[in-house]
Design an enzyme around this catalytic site. Structure first.
Site, PDB file in Angstrom:
ATOM      1  N   GLU A  71      -2.558   2.673   4.521  1.00 52.24           N
ATOM      2  CA  GLU A  71      -3.225   2.513   3.221  1.00 52.24           C
ATOM      3  C   GLU A  71      -3.078   1.102   2.669  1.00 52.24           C
ATOM      4  O   GLU A  71      -4.023   0.519   2.139  1.00 52.24           O
ATOM      5  CB  GLU A  71      -2.674   3.526   2.204  1.00 52.24           C
ATOM      6  CG  GLU A  71      -3.103   4.964   2.465  1.00 52.24           C
ATOM      7  CD  GLU A  71      -2.301   5.626   3.564  1.00 52.24           C
ATOM      8  OE1 GLU A  71      -1.314   5.023   4.034  1.00 52.24           O
ATOM      9  OE2 GLU A  71      -2.662   6.746   3.971  1.00 52.24           O
ATOM     10  N   HIS A 140       0.489  15.875  -3.317  1.00 49.62           N
ATOM     11  CA  HIS A 140      -0.954  15.852  -3.119  1.00 49.62           C
ATOM     12  C   HIS A 140      -1.700  16.353  -4.360  1.00 49.62           C
ATOM     13  O   HIS A 140      -2.788  16.914  -4.250  1.00 49.62           O
ATOM     14  CB  HIS A 140      -1.364  16.720  -1.925  1.00 49.62           C
ATOM     15  CG  HIS A 140      -0.963  16.175  -0.576  1.00 49.62           C
ATOM     16  ND1 HIS A 140       0.326  16.192  -0.133  1.00 49.62           N
ATOM     17  CD2 HIS A 140      -1.689  15.596   0.411  1.00 49.62           C
ATOM     18  CE1 HIS A 140       0.383  15.662   1.087  1.00 49.62           C
ATOM     19  NE2 HIS A 140      -0.828  15.281   1.443  1.00 49.62           N
TER      20      HIS A 140
HETATM   21  C1  TPP Z   1       0.368   8.375   3.482  1.00 52.23           C
HETATM   22  C2  TPP Z   1      -0.553   9.444   3.963  1.00 52.23           C
HETATM   23  N1  TPP Z   1      -1.762   9.119   4.406  1.00 52.23           N
HETATM   24  C3  TPP Z   1      -2.619  10.090   4.846  1.00 52.23           C
HETATM   25  C4  TPP Z   1      -2.262  11.418   4.830  1.00 52.23           C
HETATM   26  C5  TPP Z   1      -3.217  12.513   5.308  1.00 52.23           C
HETATM   27  N2  TPP Z   1      -2.751  13.024   6.609  1.00 52.23           N
HETATM   28  C6  TPP Z   1      -1.930  14.091   6.718  1.00 52.23           C
HETATM   29  S1  TPP Z   1      -1.495  14.454   8.306  1.00 52.23           S
HETATM   30  C7  TPP Z   1      -2.412  13.129   8.903  1.00 52.23           C
HETATM   31  C8  TPP Z   1      -2.465  12.849  10.388  1.00 52.23           C
HETATM   32  C9  TPP Z   1      -1.161  12.371  10.883  1.00 52.23           C
HETATM   33  O1  TPP Z   1      -1.178  12.308  12.273  1.00 52.23           O
HETATM   34  P1  TPP Z   1       0.179  12.318  13.111  1.00 52.23           P
HETATM   35  O2  TPP Z   1       1.177  11.439  12.427  1.00 52.23           O
HETATM   36  O3  TPP Z   1      -0.168  12.007  14.489  1.00 52.23           O
HETATM   37  O4  TPP Z   1       0.789  13.773  12.978  1.00 52.23           O
HETATM   38  P2  TPP Z   1       0.199  15.161  13.555  1.00 52.23           P
HETATM   39  O5  TPP Z   1      -0.455  15.804  12.372  1.00 52.23           O
HETATM   40  O6  TPP Z   1      -0.724  14.844  14.660  1.00 52.23           O
HETATM   41  O7  TPP Z   1       1.400  15.924  13.991  1.00 52.23           O
HETATM   42  C10 TPP Z   1      -3.045  12.468   7.859  1.00 52.23           C
HETATM   43  C11 TPP Z   1      -3.915  11.281   8.004  1.00 52.23           C
HETATM   44  C12 TPP Z   1      -0.972  11.710   4.311  1.00 52.23           C
HETATM   45  N3  TPP Z   1      -0.523  12.976   4.192  1.00 52.23           N
HETATM   46  N4  TPP Z   1      -0.129  10.707   3.935  1.00 52.23           N
END
Ligand code: TPP
Ligand code: MG
Lengths: 339, 322, 340
Positions: A71, A140
């Site tokens: 971000e 959130h």
């Molecule tokens: C700071 C932040 N940015 C965006 C999000 C939205 N978000 C939640 S899970 C996710 C994907 C994360 O991917 P990864 O770290 O690979 O974990 P996975 O869900 O694949 O286990 C996103 C973009 C968030 N919760 N926090």
């Protein structure tokens, strides 16, 4: 997924707020090729709330840009791109994640124009979803608009309805300043008639959403709907004539409309979905006190989210949002025995 | 570049470095005289990096600078009188005297600003590069940053995106060994630091930042690569700041021997010797240039000192763009 | 990979994997009835969590993300109280204030569970710092996804951990491979320019390992060595455990894409008919483990059915417990905003 933009512009003109903003994006991206959309999952996925659906197919990967989960740099990069001639729309998925972009927003974007004595502009829109509902939990669900409205150089826009959202969004894209455009997710699917064609609503203009003569409810975003519902009940049950003013833009604030409404009604209550302490409700109450104290028949009242992290459990979460009943009760007290 | 170095080029590089040195000396005097309010961070000792880098650029290429940024502004072509004016808070300065040393922006020269936030300008350069790429202008952006930024998360985020999207940006790290009063090696994990760029598959290397020709060569290649659409580069230049972190810092954390070693590698002296050796200038020519530059700089400072301060009506201008 | 685990350990891991699987299958059903908001499942990654805990001691600390159910269950957290939390009820671990995104269990050593990508990693460096100061040989494990490597705070935290030799195990669960494409409503595959994720921690001088996260024995070998290194004061280790993403894993609402797991499909492929048959045969860590262990004679098919049945009963009870728990009293809304 509709592959082209025309499919997204619905012929039935009663459309949702989400669709209205999407339309605004289509139109602005069509008419100015410097407008680009940048954010997490805004491209091929069409947004996690389907709020950018179809843009990627229409404008391609060069103008609808999926980013890493960074971000702070996504926003900083948009500021740099804006200084260099692009007009980015940056999406921050949840308003809560504004905390991650704060440096680039407050220390860079807000001050560049001033520091460069007008040499550089930062024409960008930061779009983010806020609000309480759906048990998203403490990280959130926050509405941090008052933080941002506190910073000179930033404009903060919070539409309550579809037609306003479209007109304000277009104005935001055309504005030469960093504009933060915050939509309450709970208003995403509210429908209303949205005129076709170019209708731009200037920033910094509040709207009188219901006329009345005895009390004014000032509200923003989702709270406007609470205000309107309360106004109806106040009329039916207590015979109180209520004016509802939708502020629409927090910064710059439309002081003129606020003041003239209070001059007419003599009573004011301010409604907000953000926290009460040190927030926009206090700002408006103070403004009224400073400018039109003599017109007041009662102290200015406030209703906002209590100063508590937003809990997950539905039984607690619902307590965080000022309700119609609370507004009715609070307004009634402002009329003392006369009701 | 040494082999094909010609006279005009060498003189330009030399003069820019001398101008910066003289400029910073004047700034020091202004500060001591109480004329420059606030904080000023001098670039003396690091001139080769800024000058060697900017010499590879076109006027409409971008730079984004940092708190130690006077040298970058001069090397990119800003007017020294207006720079002085800004630093001492006068109205003809680049920000009407409202920004000061750490907030100098010059759209004419593609300067996205000196910056008060460590790491703050890195994404700005990256974003300008994105914009240049999207608009297809062929412009390149330079991100200047200090070694302290090696530990700022926003650098990694920016490197990742620059690499993912092959952006025309060159990351220029000026490693002067210290972040304020802390030795960079004490707070930075992993060696060599170039790995931080290399991890994202960005070409990364380390160079002598006390040699303007080395800098010029390294940045030229990176800029060419960027212009061809081949993406970013990550360059670390080892250099040294002669003065304290900001004027007034007595530098008790540095030892004398270290200073002498670096001063023996002074970029201006080095260039002077080379020019004489290659018969691009005589000692006398150089001496005359030094004197001319000194008097120009002193005169500019004098003019700036007579400039008016901003008026009360300047206070609220430019909060919002029209 | 040959199995260095003894019989008890292997059986404990089997039970944990079954527990996690049955718990999450139940959650999909629970959501149909209760619509508790968006949530994330660990299906397909169980071998990692169920095995990592085997190398830990009770006083170690853990941090995790939105994808936390497996980590908590593996560490022995009560599934009934987890259901209660997910439903926002008083008997939940956070008294209903956190929900699935923020499930924590202090008793089991869990600190905050972050809903923000990368959020837990910064905290982990701090926990490691405190543990190092305390000097009692405890370590901190932080689980996070591949996407976290796109957040600046993660670099900052890893730099500090490396610099100060903090006792932190960075467990990166890379489920990027096979992630459903963005078009289908998934988060796009992570966007990291590094050709090897481990180049990033390596650039910070962090000892980095790569392991098949669906292979119990391999995870155990790598993590045991890492943990012993960390415990003896040699600084952090980064382990990338990769897995093939479960086809039902969607960002907001998971889908029961592979059907309710039948343990017998480990030896009887004819039970598999759905479109994701290949994933189950090749990548499902539970099915893989059962297949291996049957071959090694760890248990009989009957014993397996028996264990599975017991766990299913436990899950049914957990669900009932959670559903019977009351919603928090509105009067309690203000409790805990500030510490006493
Ligand atoms: C700071 C932040 N940015 C965006 C999000 C939205 N978000 C939640 S899970 C996710 C994907 C994360 O991917 P990864 O770290 O690979 O974990 P996975 O869900 O694949 O286990 C996103 C973009 C968030 N919760 N926090
Ligand atoms: Mg992942």
């Amino acid at each position: 997924m509709p592959p082209d933009s025309s499919a997204n512009i619905q012929s039935d003109r009663n459309i949702t707020l989400k669709a209205a903003v999407l339309e605004a994006m289509f139109e602005e991206m069509k008419c100015d090729e410097n407008v680009v959309l940048i954010g997490e999952d805004v491209g091929a996925a069409g947004g996690v709330f389907k709020q950018t659906e179809g843009l990627f197919e229409t404008f391609g990967a060069d103008r609808v840009i999926d980013t890493p989960i960074s971000e702070s740099a996504i926003f900083g990069l948009s500021v740099g791109a804006a200084m260099a001639g692009s007009r980015p729309i940056v999406e921050v998925m949840f308003g809560d994640f504004l905390t991650l972009v704060m440096d680039q927003l407050v220390n860079q974007a807000a001050k560049v124009h001033y520091m460069s004595a007008g040499g550089f502009n930062v024409p960008l829109v930061l779009r983010t979803g806020i609000g309480i509902g759906g048990s998203l939990g403490p990280q959130h669900s926050q509405s941090l608009h008052s933080w941002l409205a506190h910073i000179p150089g930033l404009k903060v826009v919070m539409p309550s309805s579809a037609a306003d959202a479209k007109g304000l969004f277009k104005a935001a894209v055309r504005d030469n300043n960093p504009v933060i455009f915050m939509e309450d997710r709970m208003t995403y699917n509210l429908k209303e008639h949205v005129p076709t064609g170019e209708k731009i609503i200037p920033l910094a203009s509040a709207a009188v959403k219901r006329k009345g003569v005895e009390v004014t409810i000032f509200a923003i975003s989702r709270a406007v709907h609470t205000a309107l519902a309360a106004a109806e009940i106040l009329l039916e049950e207590k015979n109180i004539s209520t004016e509802v003013v939708d502020l629409r833009t927090l910064a710059p604030l439309d002081v003129e409309t606020i003041v003239s409404s209070v001059r007419k009604t003599g009573r004011a209550i301010v409604l907000d979905g953000g926290y009460k302490s040190f927030g926009i409700t206090g700002e408006i109450a103070a403004t009224i006190g400073e400018l039109v104290f003599d017109y007041l028949d009662a102290p200015v009242m406030r209703l906002a989210a209590p100063d508590i992290p937003v809990p997950y459990s539905p039984s607690l979460e619902s307590l965080m949002v000022p309700s119609v009943d609370q507004v009715v009760a609070k307004v009634s007290t402002m009329f003392g025995d006369s009701v | 570049m040494t082999a094909k170095l010609n006279r005009p080029q060498s003189i330009k590089l030399y003069k820019d470095m001398v101008t910066i040195r003289a400029f910073e000396e004047e700034v020091r005097k202004m500060f001591s005289a109480g004329l420059a309010p606030g904080l000023v961070h001098l670039y003396s000792g690091q001139e080769a990096v800024g000058v060697g880098t900017c010499a590879t650029l076109d006027k409409d290429d971008y730079i984004a600078s940092h708190h130690r940024g006077h040298g970058h502004c001069i090397a990119k072509g800003s007017d020294i009188t207006r720079l002085f004016a800004e630093i001492i808070g006068r109205r003809p300065g680049y920000s009407l005297g409202r920004g000061g040393s750490m907030h100098i922006h010059d759209p004419e020269t593609g300067n996205l600003g000196t910056n008060g936030i460590v790491g703050g300008s890195v994404p700005l350069a990256t974003g300008a590069a994105l914009s240049a790429k999207l608009r297809g202008t062929g412009q390149v952006a330079i991100s200047f940053f200090g070694d302290g930024v090696l530990n700022q998360g926003i650098l990694f985020e920016s490197l990742n995106m620059a690499a993912l999207w092959s952006l025309p940006v060159v990351f220029v790290c000026e490693n002067n060994g210290y972040g304020e009063f802390t030795e960079i090696d004490d707070v930075t994990a992993g060696r060599p630091y170039t790995k931080r760029g290399a991890a994202f598959d960005i070409p990364a290397d380390k160079y002598d930042g006390m040699d303007v020709l080395v800098v010029y060569d390294a940045v030229s290649k990176a800029v060419e690569r960027a212009r061809k659409g081949k993406g970013p580069s990550f360059l670390i230049f080892d250099t040294y700041r002669y003065s304290g972190h900001s004027v007034g810092d007595k530098q008790e954390y540095k030892d004398e021997k270290e200073r002498q070693l670096w001063e023996a590698r002074d970029p201006i002296q080095k260039m002077a010797k080379l020019m004489v050796k290659m018969k691009l200038a005589t000692k006398n020519d150089l001496k005359k240039m030094d004197e001319e530059i000194n008097s120009t700089v002193v005169a500019a400072a004098k003019v700036a000192k007579k400039m008016p301060v901003p008026g009360a009506d300047d206070l609220a201008r430019h909060v919002y763009a029209p | 990979m040959t199995n260095s685990l003894n019989i008890e350990q292997n059986l404990a891991i089997l039970d944990r994997m079954l527990l996690i699987r049955r718990f999450e299958e139940m959650l999909i059903d629970l959501d149909q009835d209760h619509d508790f908001g968006h949530y994330h499942l660990y299906i397909g990654e169980e071998a990692t969590g169920a095995t990592v805990v085997e190398s830990l001691i009770p006083t170690d600390l853990l941090l995790t993300t939105w994808r936390n159910h497996g980590h908590l269950l593996a560490r022995g957290t009560n599934p009934g109280r987890m259901v209660a939390e997910i439903l926002g009820r008083v008997d939940g671990y956070n008294k209903g204030r956190g929900g699935t995104l923020h499930l924590t269990d202090r008793e089991a050593g869990f600190l905050s569970t972050s809903g923000l990508v990368g959020g837990a990693v910064g905290l982990a460096a701090g926990a490691g710092f405190a543990l190092k100061q305390a000097g009692e040989g405890n370590i901190c494990v932080v689980f996070f996804g591949d996407g976290s490597l796109e957040e600046g705070v993660v670099f900052e935290a890893m730099n500090l951990a490396s610099l100060w030799s903090l006792p932190v195990l960075f467990m990166c669960e890379n489920n990027n491979s096979g992630a459903i494409s963005a078009q289908e409503g998934g988060f796009p595959s992570s966007e990291i320019a590094a050709s090897q994720i481990s180049d990033i921690p390596k650039s910070l001088n962090i000892n980095s390992k790569l392991v098949d996260g669906a292979d119990v024995a391999a995870v155990h070998t790598v993590v045991t060595e890492a943990v012993s290194n960390i415990r003896s004061g040699n600084g952090p280790v980064f382990v990338e455990a990769y897995s093939e993403r479960w086809p039902g894993s969607r960002p907001l609402w998971p889908e029961q894409a592979t059907g309710v797991t039948q343990v017998a499909s480990a030896w009887d492929e004819s039970l598999l008919t759905g479109e994701h048959k290949e994933w189950i045969i090749e990548f499902d860590p539970l099915i893989r483990f059962i297949r291996n262990q049957l071959a090694e004679g760890l248990f009989s098919k009957d014993e397996l059915f028996d264990r599975d049945r017991k766990i299913q009963t436990q899950i049914t009870e957990a669900r009932a417990f959670g559903e019977a728990s009351a919603l928090p009293d509105p009067q309690s809304a203000l409790d805990g905003v500030f510490a006493a």
